[in-house]
Enzyme design. Structure first.
Site, PDB file in Angstrom:
ATOM      1  N   SER A  12       5.368  14.697  -2.201  1.00  0.00           N
ATOM      2  CA  SER A  12       4.484  14.909  -3.355  1.00  0.00           C
ATOM      3  C   SER A  12       4.332  16.399  -3.659  1.00  0.00           C
ATOM      4  O   SER A  12       4.381  16.818  -4.819  1.00  0.00           O
ATOM      5  CB  SER A  12       3.098  14.320  -3.072  1.00  0.00           C
ATOM      6  OG  SER A  12       3.177  12.930  -2.948  1.00  0.00           O
ATOM      7  N   ASP A 305       1.368   4.734   0.887  1.00  0.00           N
ATOM      8  CA  ASP A 305       2.799   4.708   1.222  1.00  0.00           C
ATOM      9  C   ASP A 305       3.066   4.323   2.675  1.00  0.00           C
ATOM     10  O   ASP A 305       4.220   4.163   3.073  1.00  0.00           O
ATOM     11  CB  ASP A 305       3.424   6.082   0.947  1.00  0.00           C
ATOM     12  CG  ASP A 305       3.490   6.375  -0.546  1.00  0.00           C
ATOM     13  OD1 ASP A 305       3.494   5.421  -1.347  1.00  0.00           O
ATOM     14  OD2 ASP A 305       3.536   7.565  -0.912  1.00  0.00           O
ATOM     15  N   ARG A 377      11.176   3.370   2.775  1.00  0.00           N
ATOM     16  CA  ARG A 377      10.102   3.203   3.766  1.00  0.00           C
ATOM     17  C   ARG A 377      10.202   1.850   4.492  1.00  0.00           C
ATOM     18  O   ARG A 377       9.769   1.720   5.637  1.00  0.00           O
ATOM     19  CB  ARG A 377       8.735   3.371   3.102  1.00  0.00           C
ATOM     20  CG  ARG A 377       8.554   4.755   2.476  1.00  0.00           C
ATOM     21  CD  ARG A 377       7.107   5.129   2.311  1.00  0.00           C
ATOM     22  NE  ARG A 377       6.949   6.187   1.323  1.00  0.00           N
ATOM     23  CZ  ARG A 377       7.146   7.489   1.555  1.00  0.00           C
ATOM     24  NH1 ARG A 377       7.526   7.889   2.753  1.00  0.00           N
ATOM     25  NH2 ARG A 377       6.981   8.378   0.594  1.00  0.00           N
TER      26      ARG A 377
HETATM   27  C1  S3P Z   1       2.538   9.828  -5.385  1.00  0.00           C
HETATM   28  C2  S3P Z   1       1.538   8.924  -5.617  1.00  0.00           C
HETATM   29  C3  S3P Z   1       1.543   7.553  -5.090  1.00  0.00           C
HETATM   30  C4  S3P Z   1       2.619   7.348  -4.017  1.00  0.00           C
HETATM   31  C5  S3P Z   1       3.916   8.009  -4.359  1.00  0.00           C
HETATM   32  C6  S3P Z   1       3.719   9.505  -4.579  1.00  0.00           C
HETATM   33  C7  S3P Z   1       2.415  11.190  -5.949  1.00  0.00           C
HETATM   34  O1  S3P Z   1       1.780   6.665  -6.152  1.00  0.00           O
HETATM   35  O2  S3P Z   1       2.832   5.968  -3.806  1.00  0.00           O
HETATM   36  O3  S3P Z   1       4.862   7.832  -3.316  1.00  0.00           O
HETATM   37  O4  S3P Z   1       3.148  12.098  -5.525  1.00  0.00           O
HETATM   38  O5  S3P Z   1       1.557  11.379  -6.836  1.00  0.00           O
HETATM   39  P1  S3P Z   1       0.551   6.100  -7.026  1.00  0.00           P
HETATM   40  O6  S3P Z   1      -0.319   7.248  -7.288  1.00  0.00           O
HETATM   41  O7  S3P Z   1       1.149   5.553  -8.281  1.00  0.00           O
HETATM   42  O8  S3P Z   1      -0.098   5.055  -6.173  1.00  0.00           O
END
Ligand code: S3P
Length: 425
Positions: A12, A305, A377
């Site tokens: 992220s 996640d 994952r």
């Molecule tokens: C993420 C937000 C999450 C996560 C994804 C990365 C991000 O998704 O599942 O792997 O970097 O903002 P959601 O916010 O849609 O749940």
């Protein structure tokens, strides 16, 4: 599992470092960048829009920012591969650029819901089209201007929140996003790191359009979502003691630690520190006898996640683990409830999927062959299950492990999880 290791950089944060670095004034230097396919898709997208980006070279990336209005229209659609974060955040960031841009992805990404971002973007005045079923490709058309909105998220999603805040940088007035539950706040933290004011009050974040980003240096911590496989692995494998170094423990991401501890895991947080506005620590984890729990619903967005790995922990725990309030898992890289339930059942685990979660009754795990459905994952979670299985586990379609965790096989083998990878088409 024994030893000490540093898992690759946070996915992220890596995405966001490229996005904000590209739009900043000046040179941004990143270290610890995740050289996985997802964050590389973001990096290549900005190169295709005329940004000079050097690297990655052993986690180092240098970006010569083009400023808020310096992006150029790419000469072909931007291919974001498997990466939902790239597509949803870019939809917002690009909506107000005044450039025609098409975003495409692989089969998994092309089946994931996109109206959750295009609907509110339209309310801001953007022209972003999806396919008839509300999925990619996303076609972004130039517009004269965007206007700020006050938007209440229908689901707890950092991707939607970030999409709208990034669009808000280009909107007239204030864009305010209110979330039903806390979600990862890396966008807010990093915007502030680049000198862009973000107001955060009681579950909402807002930005005023028309500001500038100032380049800065970013040290990306190790990804807690990648560390999760080792937190679970060392908890379930007998005689383990692992030290995971420099892991991001942002409180909007630490649900996996909370949940594992509730299950009886032995995890110590050592030397907590602040690294460029993000909390970081070393994590020591030792084997422990896990017990089944009812997972607190407020932890779901904070561990969103990590559930495939947590399901493996639940399969090794004594008693029943119940997850509810997690229907979002059905629209990730795969339907993670269904795919994990099918795989665990094949390994002899007593498991019942529900519309918004799962019930897992812990016991023994047998060997067998499972399908990852190309979900990184899922593949890594079943690899970790091998630590407690009575026989070998064969996992199909694992190539996408490289989207978030290049070097997983080598790192896991180095601390005692024997995996052999075979070439797949
Ligand atoms: C993420 C937000 C999450 C996560 C994804 C990365 C991000 O998704 O599942 O792997 O970097 O903002 P959601 O916010 O849609 O749940």
């Amino acid at each position: 599992m024994t030893g000490s290791l540093r898992v690759p950089g946070d996915k992220s944060i890596s995405h966001r470092s490229i996005m904000l670095g590209a739009l900043a004034e000046g040179t941004t230097r990143i270290s610890g960048f995740l050289e996985g396919e997802d964050s590389l898709a973001t990096l290549r997208a900005f190169q295709a829009m005329g940004v000079d980006i050097q690297g990655p070279d052993r986690g180092r990336v240098t970006i010569n920012g083009v400023g808020m209005h310096g992006l150029e229209a790419p000469d072909k659609p931007l291919d974001l591969g498997n990466s939902g974060t790239s597509m949803r955040l870019l939809a917002g960031l690009l909506a107000g650029q005044g450039l025609p841009i098409t975003l495409v992805g692989d089969d998994s990404l092309s089946s994931r819901p996109m109206r959750r971002v295009t609907d509110p973007l339209r309310q801001m005045g953007a022209r972003v089209e999806t396919s008839a079923s509300g999925t990619a490709p996303l076609m972004i058309h130039p517009v004269q201007r965007l206007s700020g909105i006050d938007y209440r998220l229908p689901v707890a999603s950092a991707q939607i929140k970030s999409c709208l805040l990034l669009a808000g940088l280009y909107a007239e007035g204030v864009t305010r996003v209110t979330e039903p539950a806390p979600t990862r706040d890396h966008t807010e933290r990093m915007l502030k790191g680049f000198g862009y004011p973000v107001e955060q009050v009681a579950g909402s974040a807002s930005v005023r359009g028309g500001g500038v980003l100032k380049a800065c240096d970013i040290d990306v911590p190790a990804d807690i979502s990648s560390a999760a496989f080792f937190l679970v692995g060392a908890s379930i494998a007998r005689g383990s003691e692992l030290l995971l170094k420099h892991v991001g423990i942002n409180p909007t991401r630490d649900g996996v630690i909370t949940i594992l501890r509730l299950m009886g895991a032995d995890i110590e947080v050592l030397d907590p520190r602040d690294v460029g506005g993000e909390p970081v620590a070393d994590l020591r984890v030792r084997s422990s006898a896990l017990r089944g729990i009812r997972i607190p619903v407020d932890q779901v967005p904070l561990a969103i996640d990590e559930f495939p790995a947590l399901f493996v922990a639940a399969a090794c725990a004594e008693g029943e683990t119940v997850l509810t309030g997690a229907e979002e898992l059905r629209v990730k890289e795969s339907d993670r409830i269904q795919v994990m339930a099918e795989g665990l059942a094949r390994l002899g685990v007593d498991v019942t999927p529900t519309p918004d979660g799962i019930v897992i009754r812990g016991g023994s795990i047998s060997g067998g062959r499972v399908e990852s459905h190309g979900d990184h994952r899922i593949a890594m979670s079943f690899a970790v299950a091998g630590l407690r299985a009575d026989g070998g586990i064969e996992i199909d379609h694992c190539n996408n492990v490289n989207t978030s965790f290049p070097g997983f096989v080598e790192l896991a083998s180095g601390c005692g999880l024997g995996i052999s990878a075979h070439k797949e088409d």
